[in-house]
Structure formats: structure tokens, C-alpha cells
Design a protein around this motif. Sequence first.
Motif, short mmCIF file in Angstrom:
data_model
loop_
_atom_site.label_atom_id
_atom_site.label_comp_id
_atom_site.label_asym_id
_atom_site.label_seq_id
_atom_site.Cartn_x
_atom_site.Cartn_y
_atom_site.Cartn_z
N UNK A 111 13.53 -8.89 6.50
CA UNK A 111 13.64 -8.19 5.22
C UNK A 111 12.29 -7.68 4.74
N UNK A 112 11.22 -8.41 5.09
CA UNK A 112 9.87 -7.95 4.76
C UNK A 112 9.54 -6.65 5.47
N UNK A 113 9.95 -6.54 6.73
CA UNK A 113 9.72 -5.31 7.48
C UNK A 113 10.49 -4.13 6.87
N UNK A 114 11.66 -4.43 6.30
CA UNK A 114 12.47 -3.39 5.67
C UNK A 114 12.11 -3.17 4.21
N UNK A 115 11.18 -3.98 3.70
CA UNK A 115 10.74 -3.92 2.30
C UNK A 115 11.89 -4.17 1.32
N UNK A 116 12.75 -5.12 1.67
CA UNK A 116 13.87 -5.49 0.80
C UNK A 116 13.42 -6.63 -0.10
N UNK A 117 13.60 -6.46 -1.40
CA UNK A 117 13.23 -7.52 -2.33
C UNK A 117 14.20 -7.65 -3.50
#
Length: 125
Positions: A111-117
Motif C-alpha cells: 500500500x505504501x508503494x501505491x500511496x494508499x492511506x
Amino acid sequence: MVLSKRVARFNRVATNQVLKHIAGWAPGFAIVVHKGRKSGREFRTPINVFRTKDGFVVALTYGPDADWVKNVLAAGRCTLVFRRKKVAVHGAELVHDESRQAMPVPIRQVLGLLDVHDFLLLKRD
């Protein structure tokens, strides 16, 4: 970089047609059963979902503006088909968490690679 609308469209037309057959029983997946906030029609959307202490957490890979998210937030509740069982959930809460703490460690990294927060928290009834 939350997933693009083009990817969302492809998934709705292609990927979801396959996932709807396995998401109700496959680990890490569920089907969220929700009512359209305008139409009142019932929808079934395959999602990735993870258990929490008192319910579930969903990473919003398309962001919080996805129609199914808006429907669940408007109703405040929905039903999950999770591991072949229907689970009623309530208290839908949108959470912004840069550290992604509610997610399992390997998933956090993806999710960090996809910038999901952005996440949706759901509590079991």
C-alpha cells in the motif's frame, strides 16, 4: 497515487466478474453488499478486507470517493460475505492513516508503494 479511474473501470468490467465468484470465500477477500444511496438498488462489490480486533479494515485503493464507499458511509452499515458467512457490520468510519497501522505488515508495504492511506473501518454487529 491511488489507482486510476482507468484501472477502476477495467476492474469493474473484467476483474470483478471473476472475483465475485471467489471473494466470498477466499482469504483476504470479501463481498460488500450495500444499497445505492440514490437508487436503493442492492450492489455486491468484491473487496480486499482484513480482520481487526472488533471488525474489519478495508484499504481504499481507489480512494474514499468510490461509489461503494459512499454508499456504505451514507448507510452507516452493510453486510460482508466473508469466508462463506454473512457478517453484518456497522459504524462505517473513514480513516486517513499515513502509517497504515491497521494493515498487516506485508500489505502495508504494498500500500505504501501505491500511496494508499485511506481506510474504511467496519465494526461487527
